[in-house]
Design a protein around this motif. Sequence first.
Motif, PDB file in Angstrom:
ATOM      1  N   TRP A 167      -3.275  -3.607  12.318  1.00  0.00           N
ATOM      2  CA  TRP A 167      -3.262  -2.329  11.610  1.00  0.00           C
ATOM      3  C   TRP A 167      -4.668  -1.954  11.184  1.00  0.00           C
ATOM      4  O   TRP A 167      -5.396  -2.778  10.633  1.00  0.00           O
ATOM      5  CB  TRP A 167      -2.341  -2.396  10.376  1.00  0.00           C
ATOM      6  CG  TRP A 167      -0.921  -2.624  10.755  1.00  0.00           C
ATOM      7  CD1 TRP A 167      -0.281  -3.824  10.905  1.00  0.00           C
ATOM      8  CD2 TRP A 167       0.041  -1.633  11.090  1.00  0.00           C
ATOM      9  NE1 TRP A 167       1.012  -3.640  11.307  1.00  0.00           N
ATOM     10  CE2 TRP A 167       1.249  -2.304  11.423  1.00  0.00           C
ATOM     11  CE3 TRP A 167       0.013  -0.237  11.120  1.00  0.00           C
ATOM     12  CZ2 TRP A 167       2.399  -1.619  11.795  1.00  0.00           C
ATOM     13  CZ3 TRP A 167       1.162   0.449  11.482  1.00  0.00           C
ATOM     14  CH2 TRP A 167       2.340  -0.244  11.818  1.00  0.00           C
ATOM     15  N   THR A 169      -7.011  -0.023   8.676  1.00  0.00           N
ATOM     16  CA  THR A 169      -6.800   0.344   7.280  1.00  0.00           C
ATOM     17  C   THR A 169      -8.085   0.804   6.601  1.00  0.00           C
ATOM     18  O   THR A 169      -9.199   0.499   7.039  1.00  0.00           O
ATOM     19  CB  THR A 169      -6.231  -0.847   6.469  1.00  0.00           C
ATOM     20  OG1 THR A 169      -7.129  -1.957   6.573  1.00  0.00           O
ATOM     21  CG2 THR A 169      -4.857  -1.256   6.975  1.00  0.00           C
ATOM     22  N   ASP A 173      -7.453   6.232   2.393  1.00  0.00           N
ATOM     23  CA  ASP A 173      -6.404   7.085   2.951  1.00  0.00           C
ATOM     24  C   ASP A 173      -5.076   6.338   2.938  1.00  0.00           C
ATOM     25  O   ASP A 173      -4.962   5.258   2.360  1.00  0.00           O
ATOM     26  CB  ASP A 173      -6.769   7.577   4.363  1.00  0.00           C
ATOM     27  CG  ASP A 173      -6.969   6.432   5.359  1.00  0.00           C
ATOM     28  OD1 ASP A 173      -6.385   5.343   5.168  1.00  0.00           O
ATOM     29  OD2 ASP A 173      -7.708   6.630   6.337  1.00  0.00           O
ATOM     30  N   GLN A 174      -4.076   6.922   3.601  1.00  0.00           N
ATOM     31  CA  GLN A 174      -2.724   6.363   3.550  1.00  0.00           C
ATOM     32  C   GLN A 174      -2.532   5.135   4.430  1.00  0.00           C
ATOM     33  O   GLN A 174      -1.483   4.498   4.394  1.00  0.00           O
ATOM     34  CB  GLN A 174      -1.704   7.432   3.966  1.00  0.00           C
ATOM     35  CG  GLN A 174      -1.537   8.557   2.987  1.00  0.00           C
ATOM     36  CD  GLN A 174      -2.641   9.587   3.080  1.00  0.00           C
ATOM     37  OE1 GLN A 174      -3.180   9.813   4.157  1.00  0.00           O
ATOM     38  NE2 GLN A 174      -2.978  10.226   1.971  1.00  0.00           N
ATOM     39  N   SER A 175      -3.538   4.784   5.250  1.00  0.00           N
ATOM     40  CA  SER A 175      -3.367   3.687   6.197  1.00  0.00           C
ATOM     41  C   SER A 175      -3.100   2.354   5.499  1.00  0.00           C
ATOM     42  O   SER A 175      -2.401   1.492   6.036  1.00  0.00           O
ATOM     43  CB  SER A 175      -4.610   3.567   7.091  1.00  0.00           C
ATOM     44  OG  SER A 175      -5.776   3.331   6.312  1.00  0.00           O
ATOM     45  N   ARG A 178       0.544   2.179   4.811  1.00  0.00           N
ATOM     46  CA  ARG A 178       1.305   1.997   6.044  1.00  0.00           C
ATOM     47  C   ARG A 178       1.321   0.526   6.444  1.00  0.00           C
ATOM     48  O   ARG A 178       2.373  -0.019   6.810  1.00  0.00           O
ATOM     49  CB  ARG A 178       0.698   2.849   7.163  1.00  0.00           C
ATOM     50  CG  ARG A 178       1.510   2.829   8.459  1.00  0.00           C
ATOM     51  CD  ARG A 178       0.846   3.672   9.538  1.00  0.00           C
ATOM     52  NE  ARG A 178       0.565   5.006   9.054  1.00  0.00           N
ATOM     53  CZ  ARG A 178      -0.655   5.551   9.058  1.00  0.00           C
ATOM     54  NH1 ARG A 178      -1.688   4.879   9.505  1.00  0.00           N
ATOM     55  NH2 ARG A 178      -0.835   6.774   8.605  1.00  0.00           N
ATOM     56  N   ALA A 179       0.179  -0.136   6.367  1.00  0.00           N
ATOM     57  CA  ALA A 179       0.102  -1.540   6.763  1.00  0.00           C
ATOM     58  C   ALA A 179       0.912  -2.430   5.830  1.00  0.00           C
ATOM     59  O   ALA A 179       1.686  -3.288   6.281  1.00  0.00           O
ATOM     60  CB  ALA A 179      -1.360  -1.988   6.791  1.00  0.00           C
ATOM     61  N   ASP A 236       2.690  10.231   9.152  1.00  0.00           N
ATOM     62  CA  ASP A 236       2.262   9.486   7.967  1.00  0.00           C
ATOM     63  C   ASP A 236       2.841  10.059   6.680  1.00  0.00           C
ATOM     64  O   ASP A 236       2.330   9.784   5.599  1.00  0.00           O
ATOM     65  CB  ASP A 236       0.738   9.460   7.884  1.00  0.00           C
ATOM     66  CG  ASP A 236       0.129  10.853   7.696  1.00  0.00           C
ATOM     67  OD1 ASP A 236       0.867  11.853   7.897  1.00  0.00           O
ATOM     68  OD2 ASP A 236      -1.068  10.936   7.367  1.00  0.00           O
ATOM     69  N   GLU A 239       3.798   7.459   3.865  1.00  0.00           N
ATOM     70  CA  GLU A 239       2.646   6.884   3.172  1.00  0.00           C
ATOM     71  C   GLU A 239       1.955   7.931   2.301  1.00  0.00           C
ATOM     72  O   GLU A 239       1.414   7.610   1.238  1.00  0.00           O
ATOM     73  CB  GLU A 239       1.664   6.305   4.189  1.00  0.00           C
ATOM     74  CG  GLU A 239       2.196   5.098   4.945  1.00  0.00           C
ATOM     75  CD  GLU A 239       3.169   5.475   6.059  1.00  0.00           C
ATOM     76  OE1 GLU A 239       3.082   6.619   6.576  1.00  0.00           O
ATOM     77  OE2 GLU A 239       4.017   4.642   6.408  1.00  0.00           O
TER      78      GLU A 239
END
Length: 358
Positions: A167, A169, A173-175, A178-179, A236, A239
């Motif tokens: 992932w 990241t 941000d929203q990453s 998400r992970a 996304d 997230e």
Amino acid sequence: MERSKRQKQRKVLLMGRSGAGKSSMRSIIFSNYVAKDVRRLGATVDVEHSNIRFMGNLMLNLWDCGGQDSFVESYLSNQRSHVFTSVAVLIFVFDISSREAASDTLSFASTIRALHEFSPTSKIFVLIHKMDLVAPDHRPRVVHQKALELRATCADEGFASQQVDFWATSIWDQSLYRAWTQVIYFLVPNASAIEEMLGRLAGLLEAREVVLYERTTCLVVTHVTRGAEEGNPYGDRFERMSSILKTHKHSTARHTGTMASEVSFAELQIKTGEFMLFITRLTENTNLAVVMASDEASFNAARVNVQLARREFAHLDIVEKKGKDGQRHAKGPVGSAEEEVRAMDDGEVSSSGRASDR
């Protein structure tokens, strides 16, 4: 039948070279930090243990392992069996901007070699971190190349492809949400039962989408998407909502003088001409977001029926259910909407009208 109250402990290792960003992401996800505040965090010394209660009976035994060379050498030698035994998940964080990429890869290889020795069935999440420092048009290529390199390393050390996820990241941000959502989904032992119950509830509510969030971290546990909503282009969106909920907690904490971890809300509503959404408490440890067509009668009926469903979801412990009592609530469709409400809440039924045709 009396339900089990045993805690389900899962050991999670958070590892990576010093300065990779491990403690920053842990503080954002579990300690309600915001990205701009993590700069004041110091380096982790040896191992910091955290027992994090997540969704009732699931306890995350998180080991945040300092990445300085002297500590890593200790993990791999005299602490080897202590650190790497009974591990459910290894989260290894790579700083994509590191000038010592070859050394980072060697450290990763040594780590997963020890992991395979003591916990060969564990899951590995590789977070390719600080992606905000990479130009947007270069990111897919950079992540792909790094993942290919590290997947080969994992294979050489005995880990199958399905045991390793990658992932990209960033704390900006929203990453990151998400992970970590994927990590939590893997650790929740009865996610499929929760999804089945959410699917039944979504059908009853005639909802386009229902999303289950853990209350403290605002991480997505799981979701059910139905009908035309499956074509939603915003991949996304879950997230993003996690980030919005976290921001709301911080804003409320500032204005009320309370700690962000103690902030909660009764209900949040959004109404537009295209859709309606509400977020409300489902259980003591979760919030539920419901997205519906823009119809006031259906919206009000859905709010009532979520209240009626709370008791059923509260009974779904975060421990594996294999007896008849656990299976009874997870099984098959119930006839009509009214029958389903009865099945889910022992006879309490909302008499509000159904939604108009979509």
